[in-house]
Structures are given as structure tokens and as C-alpha cells.
Design an enzyme around this catalytic site. Structure first.
Site, PDB file in Angstrom:
ATOM      1  N   ASP A 177      -2.533 -30.602 -20.731  1.00 12.08           N
ATOM      2  CA  ASP A 177      -2.892 -29.506 -19.849  1.00 12.08           C
ATOM      3  C   ASP A 177      -1.973 -29.612 -18.636  1.00 12.08           C
ATOM      4  O   ASP A 177      -2.186 -30.441 -17.757  1.00 12.08           O
ATOM      5  CB  ASP A 177      -4.370 -29.633 -19.455  1.00 12.08           C
ATOM      6  CG  ASP A 177      -4.814 -28.560 -18.481  1.00 12.08           C
ATOM      7  OD1 ASP A 177      -3.975 -27.726 -18.085  1.00 12.08           O
ATOM      8  OD2 ASP A 177      -6.002 -28.568 -18.102  1.00 12.08           O
ATOM      9  N   GLU A 224      -8.945 -34.755 -19.772  1.00 14.99           N
ATOM     10  CA  GLU A 224     -10.199 -34.533 -19.053  1.00 14.99           C
ATOM     11  C   GLU A 224     -11.387 -35.159 -19.786  1.00 14.99           C
ATOM     12  O   GLU A 224     -12.335 -34.498 -20.189  1.00 14.99           O
ATOM     13  CB  GLU A 224     -10.445 -33.042 -18.775  1.00 14.99           C
ATOM     14  CG  GLU A 224     -11.342 -32.848 -17.570  1.00 14.99           C
ATOM     15  CD  GLU A 224     -11.402 -31.413 -17.056  1.00 14.99           C
ATOM     16  OE1 GLU A 224     -12.115 -31.209 -16.067  1.00 14.99           O
ATOM     17  OE2 GLU A 224     -10.763 -30.513 -17.638  1.00 14.99           O
TER      18      GLU A 224
END
Length: 260
Positions: free
Chosen positions: A149, A36
Site C-alpha cells: 500500500d 496493516e
């Protein structure tokens, strides 16, 4: 000893401003996988593009301020692969692979389905497309660590409020069953869980920004290092670092006795 760290940054520039780099310098990690980025390469400072003493590689999303993954390594990679051949997800910057002389490391960022039904449908498409990729990776015969993630809490022990989240993205029965297939059918190993089979709230890696989730430790374990059995068996110690906060996720640190 080989130290690998995985961290969802929730924006590399935001994490940098929260003193991520000085902390990383103290960790003396061999490989750092980040997710991210929420940035493209021109948005990064020279220091972000090439942290001191590390080889840095990124796979940014085409959409500005969205997704993106990176890998920093002390050793220069012998091969770099951005994306896994599915245009829908390669455009979102969700997969980056580097081959080191005796090890492959992948930074992975699975879609979240919590925003809408459309995003959940995209997540299910990702799971369907990525399962054969995982099988192909296993078939290579290399030792591999996939950090990232995964946006799925596998078992009830992996989140605080499991009963009330059974119909929510990240803990849906279909998602959990998919992750079970990764472990049980394909033979990948959840390294942290193999080290600490009964760890509960100390294992959480993500906390919602809503309410007082962080203060009350109402968390989820959705960040993993998932590895081939050979290197997984060489894992010696793991930790979730919570003394400082760089994002809404905490760094997952695992030390391996490697090379064997």
C-alpha cells in the site's frame, strides 16, 4: 509460473474472520505480502503465525493495534530484513524484505497523511528517506518486487474523483511527482499498469468506508507491485480480486513467468 499477491488487511484478525485463509489456499500463491496487521505477534493465533504450507515473517509496529507488515512464502527465505534503518519508520513496522534464491520480495506500507497535517509531514519525511533506499535496492542488481500500500494514486486514471482530490493526501502533486521519480529516474516498473495501460475503475484497490464508495466503485488505485525491469517484463497477467471483501482494500494478484 510465480504468483505474488499483495493485500492491505486493515487488521489481520479482522481479515481472518472474513475467510481470508480459505481464499488464499485456493490461490496457490507463491508469495503473499500483507500490510496493516494492526497486531503484534503475541496477538496472533498459531494459524496466523504460521499459515499451513507457508513460511511466515512479520514486522509489527511497536504501537499496539497499528500498522505492521508481513510476508508469507512457499519457499524458505535465505535472508530476512525488518525495517530499512530509519528509526521513526522502523518503529511503525513499514518494511519487510525477504530474499528467496532468485528473487527479493518486499512488503511495504507507506504512511497515510489523511489524518492530520502532522501525519502528512511524516509521510513526506518517509518519501525523502525512502527514495535513496529505492536507489540502493536497484544498485544491488537483484530482481526485486516491492508489494504494498503505497498510499499514492499516481495518475488521474488511478482514482475516480481526481479533480476534487488534488489537494488531498494520496493525490498531492508532490506525492505524484515522487512516484514519477521512482519510475522515470530510477527505472522501477509499475507492473499492473504495464500490463493494463488504460485500465480505469477496474484497477481500483481501495475504497473509503464513508458513504457508498464501494457500492458506487468510487475507488483509488494505491496498492502496487513495483518491480525491477527484468521480472516486470515477465509479468503475464494481473487481477484485482473483488468477489469477496477481506478489508477496505482488494488483493492485487500478478502472475510472473519466473524463473526466466
Amino acid at each position: 509460473m510465480l504468483r505474488i499477491i499483495s493485500l492491505n488487511l486493515n487488521g489481520i484478525r479482522s481479515a481472518w474472520n472474513k475467510n481470508l485463509l480459505p481464499w488464499l489456499a485456493r490461490q496457490q500463491a507463491d508469495v503473499v505480502c500483507v500490510q496493516e496487521l494492526k497486531a503484534q505477534l503475541p496477538d496472533l493465533s498459531a494459524e496466523m503465525q504460521q499459515p499451513a504450507g507457508l513460511h511466515a515473517h512479520y514486522h509489527a509496529a511497536q504501537k499496539k493495534g497499528y500498522s505492521g507488515v508481513g510476508i508469507w512464502s512457499r519457499e524458505a527465505p535465505t535472508m530476512i530484513q525488518a525495517g530499512f534503518g530509519v528509526p521513526e519508520f522502523d518503529a511503525e513496522g513499514r518494511f519487510l524484505r525477504v530474499d528467496l534464491p532468485d528473487l527479493t520480495v518486499i512488503s511495504l506500507y507507506l504512511p497515510s497523511g489523511s489524518a492530520s497535517d502532522e501525519r502528512q509531514a511524516s509521510k513526506f519525511r518517509f518519501l525523502a528517506a525512502f527514495l535513496p533506499q529505492l536507489a540502493a535496492l536497484r544498485a544491488e542488481g537483484r530482481e526485486i518486487v516491492i508489494c504494498g500500500d503505497w498510499n499514492i494514486a499516481h495518475r488521474e486514471i488511478d482514482l475516480k474523483n481526481w479533480k476534487s482530490n488534488q489537494k488531498n493526501s494520496g493525490f498531492l502533486p508532490e506525492e505524484r511527482a515522487w512516484l514519477s521519480r521512482v519510475f522515470d529516474e530510477q527505472g522501477w516498473v509499475d507492473v499492473y499498469r504495464s500490463l493494463y495501460p488504460t485500465a480505469g475503475d477496474s484497477a481500483y484497490t481501495w475504497w473509503s468506508n464513508r458513504g457508498q464508495a464501494w457500492a458506487k466503485n468510487v475507488g483509488w488505485r494505491i496498492d502496487y507491485q513495483i518491480a525491477t525491469p527484468g521480472i516486470a517484463a515477465r509479468a503475464r497477467e494481473g487481477a484485482v480480486y473483488k468477489e469477496e471483501r477481506f478489508s477496505d482494500h482488494a488483493p492485487l494478484i500478478i502472475d510472473y513467468d519466473w524463473p526466466a
